[in-house]
Design a protein around this motif. Structure first.
Motif, PDB file in Angstrom:
ATOM      1  N   HIS A 246       0.845  -1.192   0.000  1.00 36.14           N
ATOM      2  CA  HIS A 246       0.000   0.000   0.000  1.00 36.14           C
ATOM      3  C   HIS A 246       0.883   1.245   0.000  1.00 36.14           C
ATOM      4  CE1 HIS A 246      -3.504  -2.518   1.304  1.00 36.14           C
ATOM      5  NE2 HIS A 246      -4.129  -1.613   0.576  1.00 36.14           N
TER       6      HIS A 246
ATOM      7  N   SER B 183      -3.241   4.343   1.920  1.00 42.82           N
ATOM      8  CA  SER B 183      -4.352   3.547   2.445  1.00 42.82           C
ATOM      9  C   SER B 183      -5.217   4.452   3.314  1.00 42.82           C
ATOM     10  CB  SER B 183      -3.828   2.368   3.277  1.00 42.82           C
ATOM     11  OG  SER B 183      -4.900   1.615   3.818  1.00 42.82           O
ATOM     12  N   SER B 184      -6.481   4.600   2.929  1.00 45.20           N
ATOM     13  CA  SER B 184      -7.428   5.405   3.706  1.00 45.20           C
ATOM     14  C   SER B 184      -8.825   4.881   3.436  1.00 45.20           C
ATOM     15  CB  SER B 184      -7.334   6.882   3.317  1.00 45.20           C
ATOM     16  OG  SER B 184      -7.939   7.100   2.060  1.00 45.20           O
ATOM     17  N   ASP B 185      -9.802   5.430   4.146  1.00 44.13           N
ATOM     18  CA  ASP B 185     -11.182   5.000   3.927  1.00 44.13           C
ATOM     19  C   ASP B 185     -11.656   5.355   2.518  1.00 44.13           C
ATOM     20  OD1 ASP B 185     -11.318   4.021   6.483  1.00 44.13           O
ATOM     21  OD2 ASP B 185     -12.303   5.795   7.322  1.00 44.13           O
TER      22      ASP B 185
ATOM     23  N   GLN C 165      -7.372   4.043  -2.045  1.00 40.81           N
ATOM     24  CA  GLN C 165      -6.360   2.996  -1.897  1.00 40.81           C
ATOM     25  C   GLN C 165      -5.482   2.992  -3.144  1.00 40.81           C
ATOM     26  OE1 GLN C 165      -9.920   1.683  -1.687  1.00 40.81           O
ATOM     27  NE2 GLN C 165      -9.775   2.778   0.260  1.00 40.81           N
TER      28      GLN C 165
ATOM     29  N   GLN D 244      -2.054   0.920  -4.476  1.00 44.70           N
ATOM     30  CA  GLN D 244      -1.076  -0.135  -4.245  1.00 44.70           C
ATOM     31  C   GLN D 244       0.006  -0.088  -5.306  1.00 44.70           C
ATOM     32  OE1 GLN D 244      -3.204  -3.910  -3.965  1.00 44.70           O
ATOM     33  NE2 GLN D 244      -2.917  -3.879  -1.753  1.00 44.70           N
TER      34      GLN D 244
ATOM     35  N   ILE E  65      -5.109   1.970  -8.441  1.00 45.46           N
ATOM     36  CA  ILE E  65      -5.755   2.973  -7.597  1.00 45.46           C
ATOM     37  C   ILE E  65      -7.261   2.834  -7.717  1.00 45.46           C
ATOM     38  CG2 ILE E  65      -5.436   4.648  -9.473  1.00 45.46           C
ATOM     39  CD1 ILE E  65      -5.564   6.877  -7.376  1.00 45.46           C
TER      40      ILE E  65
ATOM     41  N   GLY F 261     -11.225   3.644  -5.077  1.00 41.90           N
ATOM     42  CA  GLY F 261     -11.784   4.184  -3.841  1.00 41.90           C
ATOM     43  C   GLY F 261     -12.895   5.181  -4.106  1.00 41.90           C
TER      44      GLY F 261
ATOM     45  N   LYS G 111     -11.377   2.336 -11.279  1.00 38.86           N
ATOM     46  CA  LYS G 111     -10.146   1.599 -11.022  1.00 38.86           C
ATOM     47  C   LYS G 111      -9.184   1.786 -12.185  1.00 38.86           C
ATOM     48  CE  LYS G 111      -8.377  -2.950  -9.612  1.00 38.86           C
ATOM     49  NZ  LYS G 111      -8.731  -4.361  -9.313  1.00 38.86           N
TER      50      LYS G 111
ATOM     51  N   GLY H  21       0.236   4.112   4.828  1.00 40.70           N
ATOM     52  CA  GLY H  21       0.871   3.525   3.658  1.00 40.70           C
ATOM     53  C   GLY H  21       2.312   3.971   3.533  1.00 40.70           C
TER      54      GLY H  21
END
Length: 322
Positions: free
Chosen positions: A163, A166-168, A171, A173, A193, A195, A202, A306
């Motif tokens: 990550h 990383s958060s609510d 995201q 990676q 990426i 979210g 995505k 992250g």
């Protein structure tokens, strides 16, 4: 002679009832009115406080009290109030009893405050930059120019997915693998990426080979391959993503964007991806089978974690141990 006789009797006067006096009720005096002072508003609390001096192209100046330069302020609290009373002011730089208004802050371009200057974000989060280059070197949001020295969290990490953010709401990676150039140390070969912040779209980029260079990389938006020719451009149907594959100068993205795979600074444009979404920009310099990544985004409102760090303007808690 006898007195005359009255044939009609005199009327008897009607009795007058006794006057009844009702008691008078005295009004109750109103309690005295005491004028209470209005409660003082709570002091403004900054969204973020950074030990930076953000001047020049790091931010756009905002005149305070119609002054084009800094104005005198007794304290940082007084400086805050000056900014909050000024339209368009988003942040302040305070030092040496002088207050400066700022907006459109980009922490990548700020300089260390050296204990003299402090930058506070008051109304709108700043932009920040994380850089991933070479064999897992990371310059976090809190040290985008490496002023804090080498605090790379990915050192000695093996190949795999990690990550970066990383958060609510977001995201990101990074995929790291071994390559011809880095046979013993894993380097970046792709990222993904998604979210709520990007409407649950995505974006995926990865080196798939077997061709070397840009021809061996592929990009997908919501599962559909994009940018299949060089040079090429892409604009999603809702205009949320604007992207291109072209020769782009890495020096325009970050001073270390060329590290290990881009030649010397000033050596010109190279095959690269550039992806732009609201408040997010991702630049990828494409090597033979690895990539360097420059990620710029506006600091998220919630907690962040992250390998790119937590973006709180403190470098000491960006290490893996912290």
């Amino acid at each position: 002679p006898a007195p005359p006789t009255m044939s009609t009797p005199l009327p008897t006067p009607a009795s007058t009832p006794a006057s009844t006096l009702a008691p008078t009720t005295m009004p109750t005096p109103a309690p005295p009115t005491v004028s209470m002072p209005a409660p003082k508003p709570a002091p403004a609390v900054p969204l973020l406080q950074c030990g930076f001096n953000c001047y020049g192209d790091a931010a756009t100046p905002v005149p305070l009290q119609h002054s084009d330069g800094g104005i005198a302020a007794e304290s940082i609290e007084a400086c805050r109030e000056l900014c909050l009373d000024t339209e368009a002011c988003e942040a302040i730089v305070f030092g040496q009893s002088t207050c400066y208004g700022r907006k459109d802050l980009d922490t990548q371009k700020c300089q260390p405050g050296s204990g003299i200057f402090t930058t506070e974000i008051l109304t709108r989060m700043p932009l920040g930059t994380c850089v991933v280059v070479g064999e897992k070197h990371v310059l976090t949001f809190d040290s985008p120019l490496g002023h804090a020295g080498n605090i790379s969290q990915l050192t000695d990490r093996k190949a795999g997915d990690y990550h970066l953010v990383s958060s609510d709401d977001l995201q990101i990676q990074g995929r790291f693998g071994y390559s011809d150039h880095f046979s013993a140390e894993a380097a970046m070969i792709g990222f993904a990426i998604t979210g709520d912040l990007i409407a649950n779209n995505k974006l995926v980029v990865e080196y798939t080979g077997p061709a070397k260079g840009y021809a061996g990389f592929k990009a997908w938006w919501n599962g559909k391959q994009i940018l299949t020719s060089f040079p090429g451009s892409f604009n999603s149907a809702d205009h949320f993503l604007v992207a291109k594959l072209d020769n782009i100068d890495p020096d325009e993205m970050h001073e270390r964007a060329r590290h290990t795979i881009g030649g010397a600074i000033g050596s010109g444009a190279l095959p690269s991806y550039l992806f732009e979404m609201p408040d997010i920009q991702i630049y990828c310099l494409l090597g033979e089978d690895t990539m360097n990544l420059v990620l710029a985004l506006r600091k998220l409102e919630g907690a962040m974690d992250g390998y790119c760090g937590n973006f709180n303007c403190l470098t000491e808690d960006d290490t893996l141990e912290a």
